[in-house]
Design an enzyme around this catalytic site. Structure first.
Site, mmCIF file in Angstrom:
data_model
loop_
_atom_site.group_PDB
_atom_site.id
_atom_site.type_symbol
_atom_site.label_atom_id
_atom_site.label_comp_id
_atom_site.label_asym_id
_atom_site.label_seq_id
_atom_site.Cartn_x
_atom_site.Cartn_y
_atom_site.Cartn_z
ATOM 1 N N LYS A 25 0.855 -1.164 -0.046
ATOM 2 C CA LYS A 25 0.021 -0.044 -0.164
ATOM 3 C C LYS A 25 0.839 1.221 -0.097
ATOM 4 C CE LYS A 25 -3.783 -0.328 2.529
ATOM 5 N NZ LYS A 25 -4.391 -0.408 4.066
ATOM 6 N N GLY A 103 -7.985 -7.061 5.167
ATOM 7 C CA GLY A 103 -8.554 -7.157 6.422
ATOM 8 C C GLY A 103 -8.217 -8.081 7.268
ATOM 9 N N MET A 105 -5.248 -6.814 9.196
ATOM 10 C CA MET A 105 -4.479 -6.046 9.790
ATOM 11 C C MET A 105 -5.433 -4.640 10.197
ATOM 12 S SD MET A 105 -0.407 -6.492 9.098
ATOM 13 C CE MET A 105 -0.671 -6.220 7.189
ATOM 14 N N ARG A 340 -3.664 -1.662 -6.368
ATOM 15 C CA ARG A 340 -2.647 -2.615 -6.320
ATOM 16 C C ARG A 340 -3.360 -3.557 -7.642
ATOM 17 N NH1 ARG A 340 -5.979 -4.888 -1.032
ATOM 18 N NH2 ARG A 340 -7.865 -4.909 -1.890
ATOM 19 N N SER A 814 11.787 -42.626 -21.881
ATOM 20 C CA SER A 814 10.746 -42.135 -20.954
ATOM 21 C C SER A 814 10.412 -42.366 -19.518
ATOM 22 C CB SER A 814 9.384 -42.473 -21.842
ATOM 23 O OG SER A 814 8.377 -41.887 -21.430
ATOM 24 N N CYS A 882 6.440 -39.493 -18.574
ATOM 25 C CA CYS A 882 5.080 -39.850 -18.802
ATOM 26 C C CYS A 882 4.293 -40.131 -17.572
ATOM 27 C CB CYS A 882 4.830 -40.873 -19.840
ATOM 28 S SG CYS A 882 5.554 -42.638 -19.354
ATOM 29 N N TYR A 902 10.427 -33.658 -24.043
ATOM 30 C CA TYR A 902 8.909 -33.219 -23.930
ATOM 31 C C TYR A 902 8.351 -33.805 -22.499
ATOM 32 C CZ TYR A 902 8.229 -38.500 -24.672
ATOM 33 O OH TYR A 902 8.405 -39.753 -24.630
HETATM 34 P P1 ADP Z 1 -7.727 -2.020 3.876
HETATM 35 O O1 ADP Z 1 -6.292 -2.246 3.821
HETATM 36 O O2 ADP Z 1 -8.490 -2.822 4.978
HETATM 37 O O3 ADP Z 1 -8.407 -1.652 2.840
HETATM 38 P P2 ADP Z 1 -7.207 0.826 4.202
HETATM 39 O O4 ADP Z 1 -6.008 1.415 5.184
HETATM 40 O O5 ADP Z 1 -7.243 0.903 2.604
HETATM 41 O O6 ADP Z 1 -7.775 -0.816 4.749
HETATM 42 O O7 ADP Z 1 -8.387 1.796 4.695
HETATM 43 C C1 ADP Z 1 -9.912 1.320 5.088
HETATM 44 C C2 ADP Z 1 -10.839 2.269 4.569
HETATM 45 O O8 ADP Z 1 -10.554 3.674 4.849
HETATM 46 C C3 ADP Z 1 -10.709 2.026 2.877
HETATM 47 O O9 ADP Z 1 -12.003 2.357 2.385
HETATM 48 C C4 ADP Z 1 -10.169 3.314 2.592
HETATM 49 O O10 ADP Z 1 -10.277 3.824 1.348
HETATM 50 C C5 ADP Z 1 -10.506 4.284 3.691
HETATM 51 N N1 ADP Z 1 -9.278 5.254 4.039
HETATM 52 C C6 ADP Z 1 -8.125 5.056 4.459
HETATM 53 N N2 ADP Z 1 -7.458 6.202 4.449
HETATM 54 C C7 ADP Z 1 -8.231 7.161 4.115
HETATM 55 C C8 ADP Z 1 -8.127 8.620 4.275
HETATM 56 N N3 ADP Z 1 -6.879 9.313 4.397
HETATM 57 N N4 ADP Z 1 -9.100 9.318 3.641
HETATM 58 C C9 ADP Z 1 -10.458 8.829 3.298
HETATM 59 N N5 ADP Z 1 -10.389 7.454 3.492
HETATM 60 C C10 ADP Z 1 -9.475 6.481 3.668
HETATM 61 MG MG MG Z 2 -7.895 -0.662 1.271
#
Ligand code: ADP
Ligand code: MG
Ligand code: MG
Length: 930
Positions: A25, A103, A105, A340, A814, A882, A902
């Protein structure tokens, strides 16, 4: 590291490639910032800081100083103040490691709120409800993630408030009510932590960064890494990304959403995703309101829609890969919050590979490499409807992929009868035997309660491309009474079930399936594999139909044609049995003479299907008793016949007994009884059952005589060819005659005769002598000098060691890696898989099942030894594989490296093997260095 360490990188300075340091990220936030996309200002605290924190149990010295300095820069860029009473700066603190762990962390939003900055936020937005709502969310999230306060008291307080306010939804609460709730939340935190909620935004930030770091070692995250085999080399620690908050919940010119630059389900080139107006980040995923498709934005906010399309296009042209991104619109301004590489299903991967190559976004190499070979399996077999959510009634091993529904049938004969009548059948057995083969042909799929992924059922089903679930041990099969039980449930013949050979699940009733989609794009991509690969891919195919199908999958020949499969067909088995039971050579030859034209026709069919391509035919391999009934079965049948005889004798006494018991009844039925008596007497005098008993006893004697303590190491393969030369001679005749006839018809036939189970060069020379003699004979009779090759299977350890000598006679090798693996480990495959291999993985003694993934260090070394010695003797020696491993991508990579010519695998795996062969070539070390 101390002193010189840099723990923090601004989004504008970080290296977008360094995911290990910045997390995926963080690296992408840096990358997007660098190429000028609208990312809210912020910075990334590195994974190294995380590791240091986890090691020392405190944030490293100097880290918070760096954070403060970077926050100053963010304040300058945004014109806002962190914790300020006017125009306050709020941030999110977001986790993110090198590998995406959705989801797993924690992330904290709206950080920086306290009594005074909240007032400033309300003033700046003219929206008290928004301010209080953000505040109470922040208290709960921070309380939970950073301070360890459970959700439950917060949720209870929320419930009480809603009840007393008489509302059902959060959104109905007023600003004043939310203010009241925030006060209650602050109390909850104090009650649970014994401390007041931290007002100082820097203290909030420090606590939040530490909490995000700790979430790397949360139970969820650890379980996830174990499940998906994420090692420290792949991802070590999480980064903490501090990012200026932008608000999608500031009215109807605001919103938030997620998008894919192309449709991840179909690959269609169209931005795909959902958004919500007037909502914050997680609302889209949380399902608070139903989001709208991004296409709807074109009407609702045309200018922003255009901006969003532009963002998507810039993401793709930069990353040269489909992107999965998060965005937020704050009062008409678009912000990119995350991107990503998009995860797609196989169909979408294939289509986007071909289209992105055409668009010039990627080259062919990249197009091939972005599709994992194993994923193609999704497209080559029918699958359960992805929307289906039922509970399986039992689960076995995923033995042959694909899904199929049909009526339960417990024996191969019934399966054949009902299958011929056009019914859909699932053959259900405890385990299967070679004599069940006709049942496989008739069935949609096979389910067994015993046996592993390399059991007979599994291997045969894979060869035919039919779904199979094996070893579903909770199902108790009673073939005799034609029922099966699973716990309290009973399955009767004719009941419909569905099996999913890709997962091992078995369901009641018919579950809808999605059919195979062999698209034009797939054909295009596979076409590229043949240009890229060095290894050729052949198929294992035993019948003309299998050969035809293999060719459609792109097989470049047949690497293994198992002649015994032909003898198991209903019209041949009795003749085969006659041949085995024959007492004299003459009687045996007579039976073989009957089989010869049948074999010839089979071979002709296969040669025709494979016109222009090589066909490797293996001479008879299995021990003879596999073609005969078992001792138990014969004894049962003989006992039945004896009972029958006794029953007839009892019946004969009926008229006399009846006369004594009731003369009236006797008189009444006298005529009928006399007739019955006459019939029984005639039957008895015919001695029909005696003849049958005699025949069966004869067979029983033979079966017992043939019985071996260890049949797989017994009288089979070339050993049969040596002791019963007439069997191999018949097969060789049939091959050359078929080839000659096809040659006459103008076909290009390339037979390759292969000898199984070879251990010594003497064996090979003997069989070679038959071959040259018969070849000359056929040439004399037909006038055709059939071109052919003669070679050996290498599946015995001694053959590997004696490869140099073997190559004097053999033109090809083979590797039969199923048997070679058994021989190398001295593991019997079935026993290993059912009994101790699972314990071996558990204990970490073996990493993979050596019967699925080639054991490079043992079996592989033997192979290299044989290849080197063989090629030293005969440089043009052709070498293939084979065994089952020929279809496994990891093993294919090894085969490429070891210099094989092959690989050969079951027909439906051919596309997977072709792609794997291309990958092996495209990623070989020399190419990477270049
Ligand atoms: P995850 O990896 O679980 O998606 P994120 O760190 O991307 O967690 O954040 C969770 C949610 O909060 C996402 O929908 C993201 O777009 C939103 N979010 C994170 N940082 C900001 C920010 N600075 N402003 C507005 N929305 C944010
Ligand atoms: Mg996210
Ligand atoms: Mg073998």
């Amino acid at each position: 590291m101390q002193g010189t360490s840099k723990w923090v990188y601004a989004f504008s300075e970080g290296d977008g490639k360094n995911k290990l340091l910045l997390g995926g990220k963080g690296a992408n936030l840096c990358e997007m910032t660098r190429i000028g996309l609208p990312v809210p200002p912020g910075f990334t605290v590195t994974t190294e800081a995380c590791l240091a924190y986890l090691r020392e149990n405190r944030l490293p010295d100097g880290l918070m100083d760096e954070v403060r300095a970077h926050l100053k820069a963010v304040e300058q860029a945004t014109g806002k103040g962190f914790g300020a009473a006017r125009n306050p700066l709020l941030v999110s603190v977001r986790s993110g490691s090198a590998m995406s762990m959705p989801g797993m962390m924690d992330t904290i939003l709206n950080l920086g709120l306290n009594a005074s900055s909240l007032a400033g936020l309300i003033e700046a937005t003219h929206n008290p409800r928004f301010g209080w709502d953000a505040y109470r969310r922040f208290i709960q999230l921070f309380g939970k993630v950073a301070l360890g306060v459970p959700d439950e008291p917060f949720d209870r307080a929320m419930g009480e408030l809603k009840r007393s306010a008489g509302v059902t939804h959060d959104v109905e609460l007023t600003a004043a009510q939310l203010q009241q709730l925030a006060a209650r939340f602050l109390d909850i935190v104090r009650e649970h932590t014994g401390q007041p909620f931290p007002e100082d935004p820097y203290q909030q930030l420090e606590t939040a960064i530490a909490a995000v770091f700790r979430s790397w070692n949360g139970k969820r995250a650890i379980d996830y890494r174990r499940q998906f085999k994420i090692t420290p080399e792949m991802a070590n620690g999480t980064a903490a990304n501090v990012c200026t908050m932008v608000f999608g919940n500031m009215g109807n010119d605001s919103g938030t959403g997620v998008g894919f630059t192309r449709n991840p389900g179909t690959g269609e080139r169209q931005v795909y995703g959902e958004y919500l107006t007037n909502a914050q980040g997680e609302d889209v995923v949380a399902g608070i309101r139903t989001p709208k498709p991004i296409a709807a934005m074109a009407q609702e906010m045309p200018a922003l829609h255009a901006q969003l399309m532009d963002l998507a296009a810039r993401l793709e042209s930069h990353y040269r890969e489909v992107q999965d991104f998060e965005f937020t619109i704050e009062r008409g301004t678009l912000w990119a919050l995350q991107t990503r590489n998009g995860k797609m299903n196989a169909a979408a991967l294939v289509r986007t590979s071909v289209e992105m190559e055409r668009e010039g976004l990627i080259d062919r190499r990249q197009a091939l490499l972005r599709v994992p070979p194993a994923m193609l399996e999704q497209l080559l077999v029918p699958r359960l409807d992805p929307g289906f959510k039922g509970q399986p009634l039992a689960t076995g091993l995923p033995a042959s992929p694909g899904a199929a529904s049909g009526m339960i049938v417990f024996d191969a004969d019934t399966a054949e009868l009902r299958g011929r009548a056009g019914e859909k059948i699932i053959l259900v057995r405890e385990e299967t035997k070679p004599e069940d083969i006709h049942g496989f042909f008739a069935a949609q799929g096979v389910l067994t309660s015993r046996g592993g992924k390399t059991s007979h059922a599994a291997v045969v089903a894979r060869g035919m491309g039919k779904p199979c679930v094996s070893g579903a041990e909770s199902i108790v099969v009673d073939v005799h009474n034609k029922v099966a039980t699973v716990g309290p449930a009973t399955l009767k013949e004719g009941q419909v079930i569905t099996i999913d050979g890709s997962t091992g699940a078995v369901y009641f009733g018919e579950v809808p399936t999605v059919e195979v989609e062999f698209s034009q794009d797939m054909a295009t991509l596979l076409g590229w594999t043949d240009e890229a690969a060095r290894l050729k891919v052949r198929a294992n195919a035993d019948t003309p139909r299998d050969a035809q199908r293999a060719r459609e999958f792109g097989a470049q020949g047949i690497g293994l044609c198992r002649t015994e499969r032909m003898f198991n067909q209903i019209d041949r088995l009795p003749i085969m049995q006659q041949m085995i039971l024959a007492d004299t050579r003459e009687a045996r030859v007579a039976a073989l003479d009957e089989l010869r034209p049948m074999q010839r026709e089979d071979f002709k069919g296969i040669f025709k299907a494979m016109n222009g391509l090589p066909v490797t035919i293996r001479l008879l391999d299995p021990p003879m008793h596999e073609f005969l009934p078992t001792v138990a079965q014969l004894e049962l049948e003989i006992a039945h016949l004896h009972h029958f005889r006794e029953a007839v004798e009892v019946l004969q006494e009926i008229p006399e007994t009846l006369r004594i018991l009731s003369p009236r009844l006797h008189h009444q039925y006298e005529g009928g009884l006399a007739k019955l008596l006459a019939g029984l007497t005639e039957f008895k005098d015919s001695h029909l059952e005696d003849q049958l008993v005699a025949r069966k006893t004869e067979v029983l004697k033979k079966v017992k005589a043939l019985s071996e303590v260890n049949p797989m190491l017994g009288h089979r393969g070339v050993r049969l060819g040596i002791t019963y030369p007439e069997i191999y001679e018949m097969q060789i005749h049939a091959i050359f005659e078929a080839a000659a006839e096809c040659w006459r018809e103008g076909l290009d036939v390339q037979p390759e005769i292969m000898v199984p189970q070879l251990a010594t060069v003497e064996e090979l020379k003997r069989i070679h002598a038959y071959v040259t003699r018969i070849h000359a004979e056929v040439e004399r009779v037909t006038g055709v000098n059939v071109p052919y090759k003669f070679g050996s299977m290498i599946e015995v350890v001694r053959a590997c060691v004696r490869a140099a000598r073997l190559a004097e006679t053999a033109e090809f090798f083979s590797f039969g890696t199923n048997d070679l693996t058994q021989a190398t480990f001295s593991f019997s495959r079935e026993d290993a898989e059912n009994k101790f291999l699972p314990a071996y993985y558990e204990a970490g003694i073996l990493k993979d099942n050596p019967f699925e993934v080639l054991d490079e260090k043992g079996v592989g070394e033997l192979m290299k030894l044989a290849i080197n010695a063989g090629r030293a003797q005969r440089p043009e020696l052709k070498v293939g594989i084979c065994g089952e491993h020929g279809g496994d991508p990891t093993s294919i990579r090894f085969c490429h490296g070891a210099g094989l010519d092959y690989v050969s695998c079951s027909g439906p795996r051919v596309p997977i093997a072709r792609l794997a062969a291309a990958h092996a070539k495209l990623t070989e070390p020399e190419v990477r260095q270049a």
